[in-house]
Write an enzyme that holds these catalytic residues in place. Sequence first.
Site, mmCIF file in Angstrom:
data_model
loop_
_atom_site.group_PDB
_atom_site.id
_atom_site.type_symbol
_atom_site.label_atom_id
_atom_site.label_comp_id
_atom_site.label_asym_id
_atom_site.label_seq_id
_atom_site.Cartn_x
_atom_site.Cartn_y
_atom_site.Cartn_z
ATOM 1 N N CYS A 157 3.919 -12.337 -0.972
ATOM 2 C CA CYS A 157 4.421 -10.634 0.035
ATOM 3 C C CYS A 157 4.310 -9.427 -1.372
ATOM 4 C CB CYS A 157 5.516 -10.872 0.525
ATOM 5 S SG CYS A 157 7.215 -11.752 -0.447
ATOM 6 N N HIS A 250 8.898 -4.520 0.327
ATOM 7 C CA HIS A 250 8.907 -4.240 -0.821
ATOM 8 C C HIS A 250 7.935 -3.336 -1.903
ATOM 9 C CE1 HIS A 250 10.706 -8.744 -0.844
ATOM 10 N NE2 HIS A 250 9.148 -9.187 -1.267
#
Length: 358
Positions: A157, A250
């Site tokens: 990710c 993120h």
Amino acid sequence: MKKLKCGIIGATGMVGQRFITLLANHPYFDIACLAASSRSAGKTYEEAVGSRWRMKVDMPECVKNIIIDDAADIQNVADKVDFVFCAVDMPKDEIKLLEEAYAKAEVPVISNNSANRMTLDVPMVIPELNPKHLDIIEYQKKRLGTTKGFIAVKPNCSIQSYVPALTPLMKYEISKINVVTFQAISGAGKTFESFPEIVDNVIPYIGGEEEKSEKEPLKIWGTIENGLIIPASNPTISAQCIRVPASDGHLAAISVSFSRIKPSADEIIDIWKNFSGRPQELQLPSAPKQFLTYFEEFNRPQTGLDRNIENGMGISLGRLRSDTVFDYKFIGLSHNTLRGAAGGAVLIAELLYREGYL
């Protein structure tokens, strides 16, 4: 268009829950099977998950009364589905065996797990960047002895926040990359209630994450040779990965140098704004219309403001500027459980379907 029957292996976990929200009304796929550990098998999905439902939307009615199957009963699951998504929480060696067992039972597996990411005949795909790596599937099928079964995986990710921005710049011969990622707690399957130690805190360690961040981009940039995906030998990547008190998203601070021609900042921004891939060409249901969005504001992208851009499937970029050590530095942001996890895997499945692999 015929709708395919899909299963979700690891359906009770956070990523499994996200899969359910994305697939409940999908135009290509119907949820035909939910599977988890033997502890949950035999219960309805609603009973098994109970108060552990972590999504911000309500549990879809269509899954509440589905009886959970034992993920280890592979033939039972195989009889119900055309393919499966895999998001189990198990040791890597056990995941690898489980995914290969499903593939050998002629069930294609689209995996959110890391166990097979560096297997050299398993495509690890960001659909806009390396769709040609799906060509390796035919070689993998020969190894497995299958007609339909194979494994395809979604990458880590954290790399989704910067690899999409760097890939269209590879023509300028990137020589070195330094990246620091600031990763949300949902990447650890946590909420603020279940992870109190992150409140008013930053944790400068995420197990195994830095190695993945340095190696996985090289596979994405690799080439198929003699039935294997050979990772690129350069650029050199140095990564640090930090857990921060954000629920989702993120963010990455990236520095990059070029060995051949240093493009201008305007050229880079223009490339980003105009970059698209096979998902946009095919108008896949989960594909963002604008893959890379560049913000001119000096304080963007921000995790809280921009993680949901393009329904969480777009990449946000900003603050491109010259650097005193590298050529440039900039900020990238992606939604870790949408583009970075379940959403990215669903997009891979859509691409596989439209390209004739499912």
